[in-house]
Design a protein around this motif. Structure first.
Motif, PDB file in Angstrom:
ATOM      1  N   PRO A   1     129.113  80.771  67.170  1.00 54.98           N
ATOM      2  CA  PRO A   1     130.235  79.902  66.796  1.00 54.98           C
ATOM      3  C   PRO A   1     129.999  78.429  67.085  1.00 54.98           C
ATOM      4  O   PRO A   1     130.659  77.576  66.490  1.00 54.98           O
ATOM      5  CB  PRO A   1     131.401  80.453  67.630  1.00 54.98           C
ATOM      6  CG  PRO A   1     130.777  81.235  68.722  1.00 54.98           C
ATOM      7  CD  PRO A   1     129.489  81.765  68.193  1.00 54.98           C
ATOM      8  N   HIS A   2     129.055  78.111  67.964  1.00 49.95           N
ATOM      9  CA  HIS A   2     128.765  76.706  68.239  1.00 49.95           C
ATOM     10  C   HIS A   2     128.055  76.042  67.064  1.00 49.95           C
ATOM     11  O   HIS A   2     128.204  74.835  66.841  1.00 49.95           O
ATOM     12  CB  HIS A   2     127.884  76.576  69.491  1.00 49.95           C
ATOM     13  CG  HIS A   2     128.620  76.838  70.756  1.00 49.95           C
ATOM     14  ND1 HIS A   2     129.221  75.845  71.490  1.00 49.95           N
ATOM     15  CD2 HIS A   2     128.874  77.992  71.408  1.00 49.95           C
ATOM     16  CE1 HIS A   2     129.805  76.373  72.554  1.00 49.95           C
ATOM     17  NE2 HIS A   2     129.608  77.675  72.531  1.00 49.95           N
ATOM     18  N   LYS A   3     127.274  76.837  66.328  1.00 48.51           N
ATOM     19  CA  LYS A   3     126.557  76.304  65.171  1.00 48.51           C
ATOM     20  C   LYS A   3     126.243  77.470  64.246  1.00 48.51           C
ATOM     21  O   LYS A   3     125.290  78.225  64.480  1.00 48.51           O
ATOM     22  CB  LYS A   3     125.279  75.576  65.603  1.00 48.51           C
ATOM     23  CG  LYS A   3     124.701  74.679  64.518  1.00 48.51           C
ATOM     24  CD  LYS A   3     123.579  73.806  65.080  1.00 48.51           C
ATOM     25  CE  LYS A   3     123.077  72.822  64.041  1.00 48.51           C
ATOM     26  NZ  LYS A   3     121.973  71.981  64.563  1.00 48.51           N
ATOM     27  N   LEU A   4     127.063  77.640  63.235  1.00 44.31           N
ATOM     28  CA  LEU A   4     126.889  78.748  62.309  1.00 44.31           C
ATOM     29  C   LEU A   4     125.506  78.696  61.670  1.00 44.31           C
ATOM     30  O   LEU A   4     124.980  77.621  61.370  1.00 44.31           O
ATOM     31  CB  LEU A   4     127.980  78.705  61.238  1.00 44.31           C
ATOM     32  CG  LEU A   4     129.424  78.766  61.757  1.00 44.31           C
ATOM     33  CD1 LEU A   4     130.410  78.611  60.594  1.00 44.31           C
ATOM     34  CD2 LEU A   4     129.685  80.059  62.520  1.00 44.31           C
ATOM     35  N   GLY A   5     124.935  79.881  61.487  1.00 44.34           N
ATOM     36  CA  GLY A   5     123.569  79.950  60.992  1.00 44.34           C
ATOM     37  C   GLY A   5     122.556  80.121  62.100  1.00 44.34           C
ATOM     38  O   GLY A   5     121.382  80.356  61.844  1.00 44.34           O
TER      39      GLY A   5
ATOM     40  N   PRO B   1     137.569  77.684  74.238  1.00 42.58           N
ATOM     41  CA  PRO B   1     137.136  78.386  73.017  1.00 42.58           C
ATOM     42  C   PRO B   1     136.614  77.397  71.984  1.00 42.58           C
ATOM     43  O   PRO B   1     137.088  76.265  71.901  1.00 42.58           O
ATOM     44  CB  PRO B   1     138.402  79.083  72.532  1.00 42.58           C
ATOM     45  CG  PRO B   1     139.325  79.129  73.708  1.00 42.58           C
ATOM     46  CD  PRO B   1     138.992  77.926  74.531  1.00 42.58           C
ATOM     47  N   VAL B   2     135.641  77.848  71.210  1.00 42.86           N
ATOM     48  CA  VAL B   2     134.989  76.994  70.223  1.00 42.86           C
ATOM     49  C   VAL B   2     135.535  77.315  68.834  1.00 42.86           C
ATOM     50  O   VAL B   2     135.637  78.483  68.460  1.00 42.86           O
ATOM     51  CB  VAL B   2     133.458  77.235  70.245  1.00 42.86           C
ATOM     52  CG1 VAL B   2     132.783  76.424  69.141  1.00 42.86           C
ATOM     53  CG2 VAL B   2     132.893  76.863  71.600  1.00 42.86           C
ATOM     54  N   VAL B   3     135.855  76.295  68.084  1.00 44.71           N
ATOM     55  CA  VAL B   3     136.217  76.457  66.676  1.00 44.71           C
ATOM     56  C   VAL B   3     134.911  76.451  65.891  1.00 44.71           C
ATOM     57  O   VAL B   3     134.181  75.465  65.902  1.00 44.71           O
ATOM     58  CB  VAL B   3     137.149  75.344  66.196  1.00 44.71           C
ATOM     59  CG1 VAL B   3     137.454  75.514  64.707  1.00 44.71           C
ATOM     60  CG2 VAL B   3     138.429  75.330  67.016  1.00 44.71           C
ATOM     61  N   PRO B   4     134.556  77.543  65.237  1.00 46.75           N
ATOM     62  CA  PRO B   4     133.237  77.625  64.564  1.00 46.75           C
ATOM     63  C   PRO B   4     133.110  76.620  63.436  1.00 46.75           C
ATOM     64  O   PRO B   4     134.056  76.358  62.693  1.00 46.75           O
ATOM     65  CB  PRO B   4     133.202  79.059  64.047  1.00 46.75           C
ATOM     66  CG  PRO B   4     134.627  79.488  63.963  1.00 46.75           C
ATOM     67  CD  PRO B   4     135.340  78.769  65.056  1.00 46.75           C
ATOM     68  N   GLU B   5     131.897  76.058  63.322  1.00 50.48           N
ATOM     69  CA  GLU B   5     131.601  75.119  62.229  1.00 50.48           C
ATOM     70  C   GLU B   5     130.107  75.098  61.976  1.00 50.48           C
ATOM     71  O   GLU B   5     129.305  75.469  62.817  1.00 50.48           O
ATOM     72  CB  GLU B   5     132.105  73.718  62.570  1.00 50.48           C
ATOM     73  CG  GLU B   5     131.500  73.114  63.845  1.00 50.48           C
ATOM     74  CD  GLU B   5     131.999  71.711  64.117  1.00 50.48           C
ATOM     75  OE1 GLU B   5     132.043  70.918  63.157  1.00 50.48           O
ATOM     76  OE2 GLU B   5     132.330  71.425  65.262  1.00 50.48           O
ATOM     77  N   TYR B   6     129.753  74.648  60.795  1.00 45.65           N
ATOM     78  CA  TYR B   6     128.343  74.526  60.433  1.00 45.65           C
ATOM     79  C   TYR B   6     127.757  73.258  61.022  1.00 45.65           C
ATOM     80  O   TYR B   6     128.472  72.312  61.311  1.00 45.65           O
ATOM     81  CB  TYR B   6     128.193  74.521  58.915  1.00 45.65           C
ATOM     82  CG  TYR B   6     128.414  75.878  58.317  1.00 45.65           C
ATOM     83  CD1 TYR B   6     127.370  76.819  58.276  1.00 45.65           C
ATOM     84  CD2 TYR B   6     129.645  76.241  57.782  1.00 45.65           C
ATOM     85  CE1 TYR B   6     127.591  78.066  57.729  1.00 45.65           C
ATOM     86  CE2 TYR B   6     129.859  77.495  57.238  1.00 45.65           C
ATOM     87  CZ  TYR B   6     128.826  78.414  57.210  1.00 45.65           C
ATOM     88  OH  TYR B   6     129.018  79.657  56.670  1.00 45.65           O
TER      89      TYR B   6
END
Length: 434
Positions: A141-145, A429-434
């Protein structure tokens, strides 16, 4: 209102704060569950942490908590790795053979949580039988992919992204600690066999351990109470602690980010008054990775024989383990003997130290979901059967890098208390993002 819980986010606090809010009737368990479901609806499509979810089950469990006595984990949302049997939910092991298969009851570790009032959110993604390094679909979730690590991929990602307050994982090599480091949450691999493994898929009787994730180390102490861990002397301050520091036996695999995380941790400990010095390696320590490999190879042959014979299309890893050239019996005996001697030697080494500081992973989470990352820094401690707590102390850009505190067997509470002192505040909590 309990710390970490707000009217805007009743499900996003620590497990302790959520339980307090439900016990004090600040919020109902149904309110917590509804808020959590909204978070899941928003984030799960991106993260892919869960192998099974049923919003109706979540709501029903929460209503039952509200109608009954309030235990120490009342209303706390807990996610369960999908190799651990869970009543009313399938346990598929990320295997075609078990897709949609339900067990007749809870694993012992899940049963204990239900007794305490926890609400089971769902089953989290794992590699097949929690044994391979071929990643499931779960994103960091910290860095999608980027991988969340494995094999407890979904459990770490669910806690990091606020889709559970606590999650259960397992560790046979580095399957709890490495994902904790990659996902920036606290991870705890307890002393071997201190939490019953009844109802969890077996890989290695020597190494398999039920593990935990949380966003606050304090929640681990309450889990230690729940599972009735042995009492031991715990630090009230970092001042005066004797810390042995090592990056062995795989120091050559440490990335610059891991080296930096270790330096930061040592500096924080020293500034707080702890003594940090190099850990003298006990006899046989550098042989532990090879001993671990041989033990898993032998115990994996028996654990997966039926799966290989009964599962067309199973990951080639399992066929290699079962049908590959067997180890020489003398080599197997050497591995067990090496592990036994190293455990005794480590006990003696720790007469001069309170804890060990060591890396949680070789570096930040690698890009790509095909592989869950390198467990090199975990296998020796797993084979020693000692408690390990990963602390999310550092970030390299957007990607976390953890460090681990290790204690002697059955002194889990000491490592947990020191982790809380090293990083007192919960991680958000982390909001997931690319």
């Amino acid at each position: 209102m309990p710390d970490g819980v707000t009217a805007a986010s009743p499900s996003q606090g620590t497990a302790f704060s959520i339980a307090q809010a439900v016990q004090w009737c600040t919020f109902s368990a149904r309110t917590v569950a509804a808020d959590l479901q909204a978070i899941i609806d928003e984030r799960e499509e991106l993260v892919g942490a869960f192998a099974y979810l049923d919003p109706a089950q979540l709501a029903t469990q929460a209503a039952a908590i509200d109608a009954g006595p309030k235990g120490p984990f009342a209303g706390v949302p807990v996610a369960i790795k999908d190799v651990i049997q869970t009543l009313g939910m399938p346990t598929a092991h990320n295997s075609a053979r078990y897709r949609g298969v339900y067990s007749g009851g809870d694993a012992a570790c899940v049963d204990r949580l239900r007794q305490a009032g926890a609400v089971i959110v769902g089953k989290t993604e794992t590699t097949e039988f929690a044994a391979t390094q071929s990643g499931p679909r779960t994103n960091n979730p910290h860095k999608l992919g980027h991988t969340p690590g494995g094999s407890s991929s979904g459990s770490a990602a669910a806690v990091a992204s606020g889709m559970a307050a606590i999650a259960l994982g397992t560790q046979t090599g580095g399957s709890t600690i490495r994902p904790a480091s990659y996902c920036g949450v606290f991870g705890w691999k307890p002393t071997w066999n201190s939490v019953s493994r009844e109802g969890a898929k077996m890989y290695s009787a020597t190494c398999d351990t039920i593990g935990f994730y949380a966003r606050d180390a304090g929640d681990f102490m309450r889990l230690a109470d729940l599972y009735e861990f042995e009492p031991c002397e715990v630090p009230k301050t970092l001042k005066g602690l004797r810390i042995g520091m090592t990056m062995a036996p795989c120091e050559d695999r440490a990335s610059p980010e891991t080296t930096e995380a270790m330096e930061i941790a040592a500096a924080v400990l020293r500034e707080a008054g702890a003594t940090v010095e190099g850990l003298p390696l006990p006899e046989g320590f550098r042989d532990l990775p090879e001993a671990h490999r041989r033990i898993l190879w032998r115990e994996g042959r028996s654990a997966f024989l039926n799966e290989v014979r009964g599962t067309p299309g199973i990951d080639p890893f399992f066929s290699e383990v079962v049908d590959g050239e067997p180890l020489d019996p003398a080599d197997i005996r050497w591995a067990y003997r090496t592990a036994d001697r190293a455990r005794a030697a480590f006990d003696e080494t720790m007469d001069d130290f309170d804890l060990v500081l060591t890396p949680s992973a070789t570096g930040p989470a690698p890009e790509g979901l095909e592989n869950t990352g390198d467990p090199s820094f975990n296998s020796a401690w797993t084979l020693l059967q000692v408690p390990v707590v990963s602390v999310p102390l550092h970030k390299a850009g957007r990607l976390p890098v953890g460090v681990s505190l290790v204690a002697r067997r059955y002194e889990d509470r000491r490592a947990i208390a020191a982790a809380k002192l090293l990083l007192p505040d919960p991680v958000a909590p982390v909001v997931p993002e690319y």
